[in-house]
Design a protein around this motif. Sequence first.
Motif, mmCIF file in Angstrom:
data_model
loop_
_atom_site.group_PDB
_atom_site.id
_atom_site.type_symbol
_atom_site.label_atom_id
_atom_site.label_comp_id
_atom_site.label_asym_id
_atom_site.label_seq_id
_atom_site.Cartn_x
_atom_site.Cartn_y
_atom_site.Cartn_z
ATOM 1 N N TRP A 238 0.824 -1.212 0.000
ATOM 2 C CA TRP A 238 0.000 0.000 0.000
ATOM 3 C C TRP A 238 0.858 1.261 0.000
ATOM 4 C CZ3 TRP A 238 -4.702 -0.226 -1.549
ATOM 5 C CH2 TRP A 238 -5.422 -1.424 -1.389
ATOM 6 N N VAL A 241 2.028 1.812 -3.660
ATOM 7 C CA VAL A 241 1.026 2.339 -4.582
ATOM 8 C C VAL A 241 0.623 3.751 -4.172
ATOM 9 C CG1 VAL A 241 -1.057 1.402 -3.498
ATOM 10 C CG2 VAL A 241 -0.973 1.639 -5.943
ATOM 11 N N ARG A 245 0.799 7.165 -6.461
ATOM 12 C CA ARG A 245 -0.340 8.079 -6.570
ATOM 13 C C ARG A 245 0.075 9.515 -6.244
ATOM 14 N NH1 ARG A 245 -4.089 9.559 -2.380
ATOM 15 N NH2 ARG A 245 -5.510 11.029 -3.366
ATOM 16 N N ALA A 249 0.265 12.805 -8.782
ATOM 17 C CA ALA A 249 -0.393 14.085 -8.523
ATOM 18 C C ALA A 249 0.603 15.235 -8.633
ATOM 19 C CB ALA A 249 -1.031 14.069 -7.136
ATOM 20 N N LEU B 86 -9.426 15.841 -5.153
ATOM 21 C CA LEU B 86 -8.830 14.979 -4.132
ATOM 22 C C LEU B 86 -7.569 14.291 -4.620
ATOM 23 C CD1 LEU B 86 -12.165 13.380 -2.915
ATOM 24 C CD2 LEU B 86 -10.871 15.202 -1.836
ATOM 25 N N LEU B 87 -6.894 14.927 -5.578
ATOM 26 C CA LEU B 87 -5.690 14.302 -6.129
ATOM 27 C C LEU B 87 -4.654 14.068 -5.038
ATOM 28 C CD1 LEU B 87 -5.743 13.740 -9.090
ATOM 29 C CD2 LEU B 87 -4.185 15.617 -9.470
ATOM 30 N N GLY B 88 -4.536 15.031 -4.121
ATOM 31 C CA GLY B 88 -3.540 14.907 -3.071
ATOM 32 C C GLY B 88 -4.163 14.591 -1.728
ATOM 33 N N PHE B 89 -5.363 14.049 -1.760
ATOM 34 C CA PHE B 89 -6.102 13.739 -0.536
ATOM 35 C C PHE B 89 -5.323 12.708 0.274
ATOM 36 C CE2 PHE B 89 -9.458 13.490 2.295
ATOM 37 C CZ PHE B 89 -10.168 12.297 2.290
ATOM 38 N N ARG B 90 -4.930 13.087 1.456
ATOM 39 C CA ARG B 90 -4.172 12.154 2.282
ATOM 40 C C ARG B 90 -5.124 11.481 3.254
ATOM 41 N NH1 ARG B 90 0.674 11.477 1.087
ATOM 42 N NH2 ARG B 90 1.893 12.010 2.906
ATOM 43 N N VAL B 137 -6.636 3.245 -1.898
ATOM 44 C CA VAL B 137 -5.221 3.639 -1.799
ATOM 45 C C VAL B 137 -5.073 4.756 -0.767
ATOM 46 C CG1 VAL B 137 -3.243 4.558 -3.047
ATOM 47 C CG2 VAL B 137 -4.790 2.987 -4.186
ATOM 48 N N VAL B 138 -6.035 5.685 -0.798
ATOM 49 C CA VAL B 138 -6.023 6.775 0.183
ATOM 50 C C VAL B 138 -6.097 6.200 1.586
ATOM 51 C CG1 VAL B 138 -7.417 8.652 1.100
ATOM 52 C CG2 VAL B 138 -7.008 8.510 -1.344
#
Lengths: 373, 249
Positions: A238, A241, A245, A249, B86-90, B137-138
Motif C-alpha cells: 500500500w 502504490v 499516486r 499528482a 482529491l488528487l492529493g487527498f491524504r 489507496v487513500v
Amino acid sequence: MAAAGGRTLGRSSFSRATSNPVASSSGASGVKIGPNGAAFVSSGIPDLDRILGGGFLLGSVVMIMEDADVPHHLLLLRCFMSQGVVHKQPLLFSGAMKEPRLFLGTLPAPVSSSKEDGRYRAMGAAASSDGQANDEGLRIAWQYKKYFGDDSRAEHKDNKQEFSNDFDLRKPLERHLLNGQNIECVSIQDADTLSGLQDCCTSFLSKLPRKDGGSLTAGRIAIQSLCAPQCRYFEKDWDMVSFIRSLKAMVRSSNSVAVITFPSTVLSNSFCKRWQHLADTLLSIKAIPDEDKDLAKLLTGYQDMVGFLRVHKVAQTNSQVPVILEASTLSLKLRKRRSLVLERLNQAPVDGSSGPSSAASSSCSSQGSQLDF
Amino acid sequence: MEEYGGGDLLSEAMGSAARVVVVEDCVEAPGAFVLHLLLKRALASCGAAAFLALAQPFSHYDRVLRKMGCNLSLHRRNERLHFFELLGFRGGAREGTIADSFVRLYNEIQRLVEANRAGENASQFTVVIDDASLLEVVALGSVNDVLNFLHYCFALTSEMNCTLVVLIHEDIYADEEKMGLLLHLRYIADLVIKAAPLSTGLAADVHGQLSVVNKGTFREQKAKAQKVWNFHFKVKENGTDFFYPGTRH
C-alpha cells in the motif's frame, strides 16, 4: 519551389526557409508543443516518440513493466536519461542499487551526426523500395544537411533531430556533460520507506512548475525497478502504490515527466493492476527466446530482434478518447548494434511466391535488406 | 437517473430512477467516459452534483466536458457543481486518522445534499466518485473505512433523493479472496455498467463493449422490462456512440 509534401527523390537543395517549428515553439530546448496544450519531451528513442504521438507528455507518468529475463528496460531508461542530459534538463534518478551515481556511467552518448547518418535518415523517410539506389553516390556537405528532403516527413524528422537524438549504446556519455549538470541520485535499496524518495521528488518538482505556454525548463524523473524485491520497503504494497499516486499528482502539476520501471511479476495481480491503472503511458518489455525456429519462420528480421515492446496505454491530455495504435507490439532492434529502433512486426511470407513483404516500407527504420525469393 | 439528453442505447438501458450506479472498467477499457456522460446528464437536467475527483485534476474534466458541450466552470461558479479535487487527498498521517478524513469528507457531502434539498430549487443531486479503487489507496488498504464511507453515501441516496455514481476498476479484484469492495458495490447497486475490451482485440471503430445490468427494474412493475443489455461503444471527443454489434458501417 514545392517543398511541402513532395516525396520525390529529386530533391532540390533548398527548402522553404520556414521557421524551424521545434526551436521556435519551445522556449526551452528539448520541449515540443503539441495540440490541445500538450508539451512533449523526447524519450531518447526517435521511433518511440513517433509511435507515442510526439514523445513523453509533460505532466504524465510513464510506467514500464520489466521482463525478468532481460534488462531491456534499462536501455529505455538510459536513452531517456541521456536525452535529458543532452538537453540540459534537470534529472532525478532513483534506483534499486547501492550506488545510483554509477549508473550514470552507463548512459549512452548521442550518435555523432555524420553525413552518412543524416542521409540515411532522410532516405528512410522517403521510404520507397528503390530509394536506396539513387542517392548513394550523392555526398551532401554538412551545412546543407538542413535543406535535406523536401519530403515533409523528412523535414519533420530533421527537426526532430534536435528534439530527439539517436543514442549509441556502445559509447558512454562524455563525462563533462554529466558534471555540472543538475542530476540528483537517490538510492532506494536500503530505504525502509519511500518517504525519503517522496521528499526528494517533492523538492525536485517544486522547482519545475507548470505554466501554460510551455516555455519553462522540463525535468525528468527516472526510477528503476521501484518494487524490486531487494528493497527493504518491498513488502509494503500500500505504501508503494500510495507513493505512485502522490508522485502522479505532483507530476501532473509540474513541468516534468516521470518514468518508472518495475518488475511486474513480483507484485500480486491485484497490485500490478493498480499500478497499471495509475500509469498514464504503459509499456512492457517481453523477452524474445533465442533460436526459436517457429518465431524465426513467422517474423522477418527475427535474428536482429532483442525483444518486444508492447504499448498498452498512451497518455492523452484532457481527452477521453483512447489512443488506438496501428500496432501495439513492436520489436526492439539494435541498428548497427548501437542504436535502439522499434519496428512493427512483419510476418514473413509463408512461401517464397507470396509477394514482397511490406517490411521495407512499414518499418520505421530503412531496413534495406530485401528478402530473396 | 433522468433520461434527459438520452435517446441512445445507454439511456434506454439505464431507464430511470436508478439510485446507485456502479461503473466497472479495466486497463484495456477505461470507463471514465461513462462518468463524463452521467455527469453531463446530471447537470443538464437542472440538477446539482458533487464530484469527488481522485484520478484527475479539475482542468482535465473541464476540458473533456467542454468538448461534450457542458461547461463545468460555469456550473461550479453557479454552485450547481461542487468539485472536490482529491488528487492529493491524504488518508491519515497529519490530519488524524484515515477514518477522520473520510468522516470530514462525508460531512461536507451531506451538508451539500441537505442544502440542495432545503433550497427553493430542490433538484436531483448526484454524487460521482472517480474512483473507488483510489479511495482504497487513500485509506492505505483499510477497506472498512472505505466501505463505511460508501455506506454513508449510499444512505444519502435513500433518504435524500440523491443518486450515487461510483467508478471501480474490476480487474484489480479479479482473482482476490478479498473482493470486498467490488462485491459490496455490486450488491448495493441498482445499475451496474461494465466496460470491457472486445475479445477480438483492439479496433479503431469499436473501443469496447458495455454491459448494463439493471437490477432496479424489480422496483418498477415492468416484469418484462429488459434487465441485461450488451452493446458496443466508441468514444469520441464530443460524446460516445453506443450501438449493437455489427450495426456500424
